[in-house]
Design a protein around this motif. Structure first.
Motif, PDB file in Angstrom:
ATOM      1  N   PHE A 408      40.412  37.552  36.051  1.00  0.00           N
ATOM      2  CA  PHE A 408      39.525  37.561  37.212  1.00  0.00           C
ATOM      3  C   PHE A 408      39.245  38.979  37.713  1.00  0.00           C
ATOM      4  CE2 PHE A 408      40.758  33.008  37.983  1.00  0.00           C
ATOM      5  CZ  PHE A 408      39.480  32.501  37.871  1.00  0.00           C
ATOM      6  N   PHE A 409      40.259  39.824  37.683  1.00  0.00           N
ATOM      7  CA  PHE A 409      40.068  41.197  38.157  1.00  0.00           C
ATOM      8  C   PHE A 409      38.997  41.901  37.325  1.00  0.00           C
ATOM      9  CE2 PHE A 409      40.977  45.749  37.992  1.00  0.00           C
ATOM     10  CZ  PHE A 409      41.001  46.071  39.345  1.00  0.00           C
ATOM     11  N   LEU A 410      39.137  41.835  36.006  1.00  0.00           N
ATOM     12  CA  LEU A 410      38.184  42.515  35.129  1.00  0.00           C
ATOM     13  C   LEU A 410      36.788  41.910  35.253  1.00  0.00           C
ATOM     14  CD1 LEU A 410      40.365  42.962  31.921  1.00  0.00           C
ATOM     15  CD2 LEU A 410      39.620  44.745  33.507  1.00  0.00           C
ATOM     16  N   ASP A 411      36.722  40.597  35.363  1.00  0.00           N
ATOM     17  CA  ASP A 411      35.431  39.941  35.478  1.00  0.00           C
ATOM     18  C   ASP A 411      34.740  40.308  36.790  1.00  0.00           C
ATOM     19  OD1 ASP A 411      33.656  38.430  34.071  1.00  0.00           O
ATOM     20  OD2 ASP A 411      34.489  36.489  34.619  1.00  0.00           O
ATOM     21  N   ASP A 412      35.512  40.358  37.868  1.00  0.00           N
ATOM     22  CA  ASP A 412      34.918  40.624  39.178  1.00  0.00           C
ATOM     23  C   ASP A 412      34.442  42.073  39.302  1.00  0.00           C
ATOM     24  OD1 ASP A 412      34.295  39.459  41.786  1.00  0.00           O
ATOM     25  OD2 ASP A 412      35.714  40.919  42.572  1.00  0.00           O
ATOM     26  N   ASN A 417      28.751  41.951  43.052  1.00  0.00           N
ATOM     27  CA  ASN A 417      28.072  42.783  44.036  1.00  0.00           C
ATOM     28  C   ASN A 417      28.876  42.649  45.324  1.00  0.00           C
ATOM     29  OD1 ASN A 417      26.496  43.934  45.990  1.00  0.00           O
ATOM     30  ND2 ASN A 417      24.617  42.830  45.464  1.00  0.00           N
ATOM     31  N   PHE A 418      29.694  43.639  45.629  1.00  0.00           N
ATOM     32  CA  PHE A 418      30.651  43.514  46.729  1.00  0.00           C
ATOM     33  C   PHE A 418      29.992  43.532  48.102  1.00  0.00           C
ATOM     34  CE2 PHE A 418      33.259  45.001  43.195  1.00  0.00           C
ATOM     35  CZ  PHE A 418      34.315  44.108  43.259  1.00  0.00           C
ATOM     36  N   THR A 419      28.733  43.908  48.170  1.00  0.00           N
ATOM     37  CA  THR A 419      28.038  43.906  49.461  1.00  0.00           C
ATOM     38  C   THR A 419      27.069  42.741  49.587  1.00  0.00           C
ATOM     39  OG1 THR A 419      26.302  45.385  48.604  1.00  0.00           O
ATOM     40  CG2 THR A 419      28.238  46.424  49.622  1.00  0.00           C
ATOM     41  N   ARG A 427      36.374  41.719  51.218  1.00  0.00           N
ATOM     42  CA  ARG A 427      36.252  41.472  49.781  1.00  0.00           C
ATOM     43  C   ARG A 427      36.734  42.686  48.964  1.00  0.00           C
ATOM     44  NH1 ARG A 427      33.532  37.486  47.927  1.00  0.00           N
ATOM     45  NH2 ARG A 427      32.743  37.081  50.025  1.00  0.00           N
ATOM     46  N   LEU A 428      36.319  43.873  49.393  1.00  0.00           N
ATOM     47  CA  LEU A 428      36.753  45.095  48.712  1.00  0.00           C
ATOM     48  C   LEU A 428      38.261  45.278  48.823  1.00  0.00           C
ATOM     49  CD1 LEU A 428      33.833  47.430  49.813  1.00  0.00           C
ATOM     50  CD2 LEU A 428      34.440  46.882  47.442  1.00  0.00           C
ATOM     51  N   ASP A 505      27.156  31.091  46.400  1.00  0.00           N
ATOM     52  CA  ASP A 505      26.568  31.773  47.552  1.00  0.00           C
ATOM     53  C   ASP A 505      26.834  30.998  48.840  1.00  0.00           C
ATOM     54  OD1 ASP A 505      25.609  33.788  45.967  1.00  0.00           O
ATOM     55  OD2 ASP A 505      23.510  33.153  46.024  1.00  0.00           O
ATOM     56  N   ALA A 506      26.793  29.679  48.739  1.00  0.00           N
ATOM     57  CA  ALA A 506      26.971  28.833  49.926  1.00  0.00           C
ATOM     58  C   ALA A 506      28.352  29.000  50.535  1.00  0.00           C
ATOM     59  CB  ALA A 506      26.729  27.375  49.559  1.00  0.00           C
ATOM     60  N   ILE A 507      29.346  29.346  49.720  1.00  0.00           N
ATOM     61  CA  ILE A 507      30.711  29.516  50.237  1.00  0.00           C
ATOM     62  C   ILE A 507      31.117  30.998  50.232  1.00  0.00           C
ATOM     63  CG2 ILE A 507      31.437  27.183  49.595  1.00  0.00           C
ATOM     64  CD1 ILE A 507      32.795  28.406  47.113  1.00  0.00           C
ATOM     65  N   TRP A 508      30.134  31.876  50.126  1.00  0.00           N
ATOM     66  CA  TRP A 508      30.371  33.320  50.095  1.00  0.00           C
ATOM     67  C   TRP A 508      31.387  33.691  49.008  1.00  0.00           C
ATOM     68  CZ3 TRP A 508      30.618  35.634  55.744  1.00  0.00           C
ATOM     69  CH2 TRP A 508      29.382  35.402  56.374  1.00  0.00           C
ATOM     70  N   GLY A 509      31.115  33.250  47.805  1.00  0.00           N
ATOM     71  CA  GLY A 509      31.969  33.584  46.675  1.00  0.00           C
ATOM     72  C   GLY A 509      31.177  34.305  45.608  1.00  0.00           C
ATOM     73  N   ASN A 510      31.774  35.292  44.964  1.00  0.00           N
ATOM     74  CA  ASN A 510      31.123  35.967  43.842  1.00  0.00           C
ATOM     75  C   ASN A 510      31.118  35.021  42.651  1.00  0.00           C
ATOM     76  OD1 ASN A 510      30.759  38.395  45.228  1.00  0.00           O
ATOM     77  ND2 ASN A 510      32.767  39.179  44.623  1.00  0.00           N
TER      78      ASN A 510
END
Length: 652
Positions: A408-412, A417-419, A427-428, A505-510
């Motif tokens: 997950f770390f590498l994928d994220d 888009n952290f903003t 998130r950051l 997007d609806a749950i504010w997830g990347n």
């Protein structure tokens, strides 16, 4: 691990049976029926035939693995994984319960053990949309070619069979009294998508007691490890219902028995088998009046392909054709903030990783059944069938918890888009905390239950692909593989990933798609619901079996009197949702039709299943399987071959 039940084995390995046959097992005798495979199709066939007074032998390639023996550590999970690649063939020689096929276009994961894929699936029992059975494609001359046989094109063609299967499998919705964070998150996504949310029927026991067949099963602990094997016995696999019922009523079950070919033997049949991993020349032949293939889409197709090469006449033009991945997609809403909390660094968690070695006593180790919620997207009757799909929640096996932080770390960090959302600061910090913890060599498994990963929503999607894949048999490597060029970039997969992005997007997830679905890996897909390859049809020009699952001989519309296929291989199309209930219903229909045609009497006083009993307060630890020698070297070899990394496949 505290267990509420004790179980006894219902099978004998072929090796042991050949060395010293137990009472009642005579491998030299002729059986009325040999059933190959022990998933839904095989288990139901064995039970139905046994109650009809037939002398039944069921053959299973895998081992009998009981609750308490399923993997809950990474080493155990690796030891239970078989690997086969289309490029190099089989890379493992152990008989693990998860059978992973790595292909060029679509990878496949199936179960291998007494209980088949029911050991590893999420046990969701959904009825197919009635319009599935009336699908057609338009020919060049304007005529219609229906995908399903004519006898399936009436109103609710499987209504009674669906009800029978649901009752026998113990399908029920998770009680409303159980409130899971992952369902709150999924409902938030459903509301934002303006699509209905529900709790689907699942084959899980939520109250201590005897099941439909008489076996005791304890209530679900909510550990979430449905897809690596339920170590508590609460999941209603065929090992807990149909199989012990068949065995109690006279069926003989042999495990670790590999079927190579079936051949005509006068008016009857010969099934050529050997011990798992043994050369076919060292095996033996079993005689039977009836053979029912229930080895799954890959297994049944492979056996028929080999049998044809050995001389069995078949409608070979369609054998292996019509393969579907059932529109399967895996995705994640990473580090989601479904409550849209802008005040706190620590937000409401979701919990989508199974307990693994942790006792399911705290919330983070009680994510709930793998699938407990459902979003039905565009499935209304007035909308086109192919527009519909289901989005379900998921729980990743706790046995693999050490792997998730790195993946997950590498994928994220490479995709996110952290903003994108207004909680960018939180998130950051979460991804920084995860990276720091990994650098300091913190217990990697523990990171799956806190922070960003604890805030992650898992998604499982099923929809309608066009079922134009092909299962190809490689005689030199003795493997079957999926050939389906560019399927990952074909409908419905890009559309479905976009819908999952909207849900995230609806749950504010990347949104993180399955890592295999990327340009780097050729937009490869993974399916855990393979169907087709021996599709049913009204003529051999369009299928391998007829509407009653009898195999075409290749001579006009004639079928073999004693050769059938009853499993996911006969599905003529994708189902657009979890296929187990339809596979079960089709098998019930085929068996009931056969029994009626033969005039066999069915007992009205069957014996109950007797393999599981209540046991108050006892301790039982899962059997620990040592990691096979050379396993990591094998993984390196796999990556050197350019195949998909094992990490991303095992997450599925």
């Amino acid at each position: 691990m505290t267990m509420k039940m004790k179980m006894k084995r219902i099978s004998t390995s072929l090796k042991d049976a050949r060395a010293a046959a137990p009472d009642g097992i005579d491998l030299g005798a002729e059986f009325d029926a040999v059933v190959i495979g022990s998933g839904y199709g095989g288990a139901i066939s064995a039970a139905k035939l046994t109650l009809a007074g037939q002398k039944v032998l069921l053959l299973e390639r895998g081992r009998e693995i009981l609750p308490g023996e399923y993997p809950n550590t990474l080493a155990q999970a690796q030891a239970e994984t078989q690997l086969t690649t289309a490029q190099s063939g089989r890379l493992t020689d152990f008989n693990g319960m998860a059978d992973l096929h790595i292909n060029h276009d679509m990878h496949v994961i199936v179960g291998c053990g007494l209980g088949g894929t029911s050991l590893l699936n999420a046990n969701v029992s959904l009825t197919a949309d009635p319009r599935v059975f009336t699908q057609f494609v338009e020919n060049a001359d304007g005529s219609k070619r229906y995908l399903w046989p004519a006898s399936y094109r009436g109103d609710d063609p499987l209504a009674s069979e669906y009800e029978e299967a649901k009752k026998a499998l113990g399908a029920n919705r998770m009680p409303d009294t159980i409130d899971l964070p992952k369902l709150k998150s999924l409902k938030k996504a459903a509301d934002e998508l303006n699509q209905p949310f529900s709790r689907p029927p699942i084959n899980v026991t939520f109250e201590d007691g005897k099941n439909h067949f008489g076996n005791f099963q304890p209530e679900c602990t909510l550990c979430g490890d449905c897809c690596s094997g339920c170590n508590y016995g609460s999941k209603n696999t065929t090992l807990m219902n149909y199989l012990p019922f068949a065995q109690a009523n006279g069926a003989t079950i042999l495990t670790e028995a590999e079927v190579h070919t079936v051949a005509q033997d006068g008016d009857n049949w010969q099934v050529n088998i050997s011990e798992f991993g043994q050369d076919p020349s060292e095996g033996l032949a079993i005689k039977a009046k009836l053979v029912v293939l229930g080895a799954g889409a890959l297994g049944s197709t492979k056996i028929l392909k080999r049998s044809e090469k050995a001389g069995l006449p078949l409608a070979s033009d369609m054998l292996g054709k019509g393969f579907s991945g059932n529109g399967d997609i895996l995705g994640f809403g990473f580090d989601a903030n479904y409550t849209q909390d802008l005040k706190n660094q620590k937000i409401a968690p979701i919990y989508s990783v199974g307990a693994g070695t942790n006792p399911p006593t705290e919330d983070q180790y009680k994510p709930g059944p793998c699938i407990a919620g459902l979003i039905s997207v565009d499935m209304e009757p007035h909308k086109p069938l192919r527009d519909g799909l289901v989005i379900e929640d998921g729980v990743a096996p706790g046995a693999l918890s050490m792997m998730y932080p790195g993946v997950f770390f590498l994928d994220d960090v490479t995709q996110a888009n952290f903003t994108r959302f207004t909680d960018a600061k939180r998130r950051l910090q979460d991804i920084a905390d995860l990276g720091d913890a990994m650098l300091t060599m913190t217990d990697m498994a523990s990171l799956s239950y806190t922070g960003a990963i604890a805030n992650t929503q898992s998604y499982l999607v099923m929809s309608h692909d066009d079922a134009t894949g092909e299962l190809v048999y490689n005689e030199d490597l003795n493997i079957i593989s999926v050939h389906w060029p560019d399927v990952g970039q074909s409908f419905p997969y890009p559309r479905d990933n976009e819908i999952l992005r909207q849900a995230s997007d609806a749950i504010w997830g990347n949104y993180l798609a399955n890592p295999t679905w990327s340009a780097q890996f050729g937009w490869n897909l993974i399916t855990v619901h393979p169907v087709g390859g021996c599709r049913m049809a009204d003529t051999p020009a369009e299928g391998v079996v007829n509407a009653d699952c009898h195999v075409y001989t290749g001579n006009g519309i004639a079928v073999y009197d004693g050769l059938m296929v009853c499993d996911g291989a006969v599905m003529p199309s994708s189902l657009g949702l979890n296929p187990l209930l339809t596979i079960s219903a089709v098998t019930i229909r085929a068996m009931d039709t056969l029994i009626a045609a033969k005039g066999w009497s069915v007992t009205d006083a069957p014996k109950p299943a007797q393999s599981s009993q209540y046991l108050a307060a006892t301790e039982a630890e899962p059997k620990v399987s040592a990691m096979p020698s050379g396993f990591m070297e094998m993984l390196k070899e796999l990556e050197d071959l350019g195949s998909t990394p094992i990490n991303s496949c095992l997450i599925a």
